[in-house]
Write an enzyme that holds these catalytic residues in place. Structure first.
Site, short mmCIF file in Angstrom:
data_model
loop_
_atom_site.label_atom_id
_atom_site.label_comp_id
_atom_site.label_asym_id
_atom_site.label_seq_id
_atom_site.Cartn_x
_atom_site.Cartn_y
_atom_site.Cartn_z
N CYS A 1 -3.96 27.02 9.02
CA CYS A 1 -4.68 25.78 8.59
C CYS A 1 -6.00 26.25 7.88
O CYS A 1 -6.28 27.32 7.52
CB CYS A 1 -5.39 25.27 9.94
N HIS A 2 -6.57 25.26 7.24
CA HIS A 2 -7.79 25.54 6.33
C HIS A 2 -8.85 26.11 7.13
O HIS A 2 -9.78 26.94 6.56
CB HIS A 2 -8.16 24.12 5.82
N THR A 3 -8.93 25.74 8.25
CA THR A 3 -10.06 26.23 9.10
C THR A 3 -9.98 27.63 9.31
O THR A 3 -11.07 28.66 9.13
CB THR A 3 -10.18 25.83 10.76
N HIS B 1 -5.04 29.06 15.17
CA HIS B 1 -5.56 27.91 16.58
C HIS B 1 -4.41 26.86 16.64
O HIS B 1 -4.82 25.93 17.43
CB HIS B 1 -7.01 27.19 16.21
N GLU B 2 -3.40 27.05 15.68
CA GLU B 2 -2.40 25.90 15.84
C GLU B 2 -1.03 26.60 16.42
O GLU B 2 0.26 26.40 15.76
CB GLU B 2 -2.05 25.56 14.46
N CYS C 1 -11.56 19.68 30.29
CA CYS C 1 -11.64 20.26 31.71
C CYS C 1 -11.47 19.42 32.95
O CYS C 1 -11.13 19.67 33.92
CB CYS C 1 -13.02 20.64 32.00
N CYS D 1 -16.33 17.55 33.41
CA CYS D 1 -17.75 17.35 32.81
C CYS D 1 -17.85 15.66 32.54
O CYS D 1 -16.98 14.82 32.42
CB CYS D 1 -17.82 18.18 31.43
N CYS E 1 -15.48 14.55 29.93
CA CYS E 1 -14.27 14.44 30.22
C CYS E 1 -13.97 13.16 30.90
O CYS E 1 -12.93 12.45 30.97
CB CYS E 1 -13.64 15.84 30.90
N CYS F 1 -15.23 17.91 25.31
CA CYS F 1 -15.34 18.68 26.60
C CYS F 1 -16.53 19.54 26.48
O CYS F 1 -16.65 20.30 25.35
CB CYS F 1 -14.12 19.26 27.06
N ARG G 1 -18.02 25.25 25.70
CA ARG G 1 -18.24 25.18 24.20
C ARG G 1 -19.17 26.55 23.66
O ARG G 1 -18.71 27.24 22.57
CB ARG G 1 -19.20 24.01 23.87
N CYS H 1 -3.53 20.40 15.92
CA CYS H 1 -4.69 20.34 15.01
C CYS H 1 -4.72 19.14 14.14
O CYS H 1 -5.13 17.90 14.49
CB CYS H 1 -5.09 21.55 14.09
N ARG I 1 2.03 22.14 5.56
CA ARG I 1 1.97 23.26 6.53
C ARG I 1 2.85 24.18 6.39
O ARG I 1 4.30 24.18 6.30
CB ARG I 1 2.19 22.66 7.85
N1 NAD Z 1 -11.98 16.12 12.39
C1 NAD Z 1 -11.42 17.17 12.97
O1 NAD Z 1 -11.49 17.62 14.02
C2 NAD Z 1 -10.64 17.89 11.96
C3 NAD Z 1 -9.65 18.66 12.29
C4 NAD Z 1 -8.61 19.31 11.23
C5 NAD Z 1 -9.07 19.22 9.87
N2 NAD Z 1 -10.27 18.37 9.61
C6 NAD Z 1 -10.76 18.20 8.18
O2 NAD Z 1 -10.19 17.43 7.56
C7 NAD Z 1 -10.01 17.35 6.18
C8 NAD Z 1 -8.49 17.45 5.65
O3 NAD Z 1 -7.77 18.44 6.22
P1 NAD Z 1 -6.35 18.52 5.61
O4 NAD Z 1 -5.56 19.85 6.44
O5 NAD Z 1 -5.66 17.34 5.76
O6 NAD Z 1 -6.44 19.04 4.02
P2 NAD Z 1 -5.71 19.07 2.82
O7 NAD Z 1 -6.77 19.93 1.88
O8 NAD Z 1 -4.44 19.56 3.00
O9 NAD Z 1 -5.86 17.64 2.34
C9 NAD Z 1 -6.99 17.14 1.52
C10 NAD Z 1 -6.47 16.11 0.78
O10 NAD Z 1 -7.31 15.42 0.02
C11 NAD Z 1 -6.82 15.19 -1.27
N3 NAD Z 1 -8.05 14.81 -2.17
C12 NAD Z 1 -8.76 15.49 -2.90
N4 NAD Z 1 -9.73 14.97 -3.63
C13 NAD Z 1 -9.50 13.42 -3.40
C14 NAD Z 1 -10.12 12.28 -3.48
N5 NAD Z 1 -11.29 12.17 -4.59
N6 NAD Z 1 -9.59 11.16 -3.09
C15 NAD Z 1 -8.75 11.17 -2.28
N7 NAD Z 1 -8.07 12.30 -2.13
C16 NAD Z 1 -8.60 13.41 -2.30
C17 NAD Z 1 -6.34 16.40 -1.82
O11 NAD Z 1 -5.48 16.35 -3.00
C18 NAD Z 1 -5.45 16.84 -0.58
O12 NAD Z 1 -4.30 16.19 -0.50
C19 NAD Z 1 -10.68 18.83 6.00
O13 NAD Z 1 -12.06 18.82 5.70
C20 NAD Z 1 -10.57 19.59 7.19
O14 NAD Z 1 -11.50 20.55 7.57
C21 NAD Z 1 -11.07 17.87 10.56
ZN ZN Z 2 -6.46 23.37 12.01
ZN ZN Z 3 -14.78 18.74 30.08
#
Ligand code: NAD
Ligand code: ZN
Ligand code: ZN
Length: 369
Positions: A40-42, A62-63, A92, A95, A98, A106, A110, A169, A362
């Site tokens: 994942c990106h993270t 983490h996945e 949990c 809390c 939760c 949760c 943390r 994730c 993925r």
């Molecule tokens: N909130 C959470 O808990 C959580 C969990 C996982 C990931 N995320 C975040 O969510 C986001 C997306 O994650 P992902 O894995 O799907 O990423 P990803 O990079 O695979 O997808 C992002 C998409 O956005 C597109 N994009 C770029 N510019 C754009 C624009 N101007 N208009 C529309 N689309 C555009 C890209 O082409 C790409 O397909 C990331 O910022 C990630 O960190 C958040």
């Molecule tokens: Zn992830």
């Molecule tokens: Zn909790």
């Protein structure tokens, strides 16, 4: 025990797959044998050094999805042989948060988790007696991991673990954003910005809740193709004209629900501006860069638009991840097109390269490979 794991040694350098020591699970902890893990990106964000809260040495990942091998003292909800998905966002069940249906954040572990420790403030990972820290409480780029019981979702044993891992994730984040955060109503019009795993998850969630129209916005045509396969009714390539185009598509009013899944603050703003006057709800899923802010003209809010954020899609993981996996087994959620490459643990850095190249949605590490 000795295990093989991908260790972050130095920021900005490839992960090093090597042998490390993993100690027995203590009270409230569980030993899991990983079968599969998404890249994942993270993980990349931390490995690159861009994440200011990152630490090393640490085992990333983490996945994960795997099988319980052994449980520590006092563990009651899991037993050896159970199939589990790992949760960086634990539950949990005790809390204040939760016990409240309004949030999944949760509070139990943390602080320790953010610093790379298990809840008792120590690590189970080490090398030559020196501790190696856990990443996101999961550390699943490894043959085995030790995790708190509260951070493992027990899933149906029929589910293929190399498919179930994507529910750890991004996919659950997107689905949950539509089901839990926005609570999309049947017959509504939705717009999803971004067609990565999170955005595609949001498209799936909107479809599951009976949205009539789902507009997906992404500059990558291959990703829009996948979005159509998951239920998007219209697609747009995005850019500065996106808001205008969405207003045109929606009789000048905008959408009932919009979702941002790009991590770009300019796109978050578009999500607010393309939400409908009166009741439109913009749900922000993307993680913006450090210090970036969201610019919203207050008039958009006065006239009835709302903004919400969604962490892990508001999913209470131990309860809801198994439900999502059941819907996958029932054929309601199509996971196969989201998985593009299967890698071995030794190829983990190739997973990062594929992500850079936007090659597929993925890559999944298979520990049997
Ligand atoms: N909130 C959470 O808990 C959580 C969990 C996982 C990931 N995320 C975040 O969510 C986001 C997306 O994650 P992902 O894995 O799907 O990423 P990803 O990079 O695979 O997808 C992002 C998409 O956005 C597109 N994009 C770029 N510019 C754009 C624009 N101007 N208009 C529309 N689309 C555009 C890209 O082409 C790409 O397909 C990331 O910022 C990630 O960190 C958040
Ligand atoms: Zn992830
Ligand atoms: Zn909790």
């Amino acid at each position: 025990m000795k295990i093989r794991a991908a260790v972050l040694e130095k920021f900005g350098e490839p992960l090093e797959v090597q042998e490390v020591d993993l100690a027995e699970p203590k009270a409230g902890e569980v030993l899991v044998r990983l079968v599969a893990c998404g890249v994942c990106h993270t993980d990349l964000f931390t490995a690159s050094g861009a994440d200011p809260s990152g630490y090393s040495p640490a085992v990333l990942g983490h996945e994960g999805a795997g099988v319980v091998e052994k449980v520590g003292e006092g563990v009651g909800s899991l037993a050896p042989g159970d199939h589990v998905v790992t949760l960086f966002s634990p539950q949990c069940r005790e809390c204040t948060h939760c016990l409240d249906p309004r949030t999944n954040l949760c509070l139990a572990i943390r602080e320790q988790q953010n610093q790379g420790y298990l809840p008792d403030g120590t690590t189970r990972l080490s090398r030559d007696g020196e501790p190696i820290r856990h990443f996101m409480g999961t550390s699943t780029f490894a043959e085995y991991t030790v995790m708190p019981e509260i951070a493992l979702a027990k899933i149906a044993p029929e589910a293929a673990l190399d498919r179930a891992c994507v529910f750890a994730c991004g996919l659950s984040t997107g689905i949950g954003a539509a089901l839990n955060t926005a609570k999309v109503e049947p017959g509504s019009t939705c717009v999803v910005f971004g067609a990565g795993l999170v955005g595609l998850g949001a498209v799936i969630g909107c479809r599951l809740n009976g949205a009539e129209r789902i507009v997906c916005v992404d500059p990558a045509e291959t990703r829009l193709e996948l979005a159509r396969g998951q239920g998007a009714t219209d697609t747009l390539s995005g850019g500065p004209e996106a808001v205008e185009q969405i207003l045109e598509l929606t009789g000048a009013f905008g959408a009932d629900y919009t979702f941002e899944a790009t991590g770009r603050v300019d796109v978050m703003r578009q999500a607010v501006e393309s939400a409908r006057m009166g009741w439109g709800l913009a749900t922000v899923c993307g993680v913006a860069g450090k210090g970036e802010t969201l610019d919203v003209v207050p008039r958009f809010l006065i006239t009835g638009r709302r903004v919400a954020g969604s962490s892990f899609g508001g999913v209470k993981g131990r309860d809801q991840v198994p439900q999502f996996v059941d819907r996958y087994l029932a054929g309601d959620i199509d996971v196969d097109p989201l998985i593009s490459h299967t890698l071995s643990l030794d190829e983990v850095n190739r997973g990062f390269d594929l992500m850079h190249a936007q090659d597929g949605i993925r890559s999944v590490i298979s520990f049997d490979a």
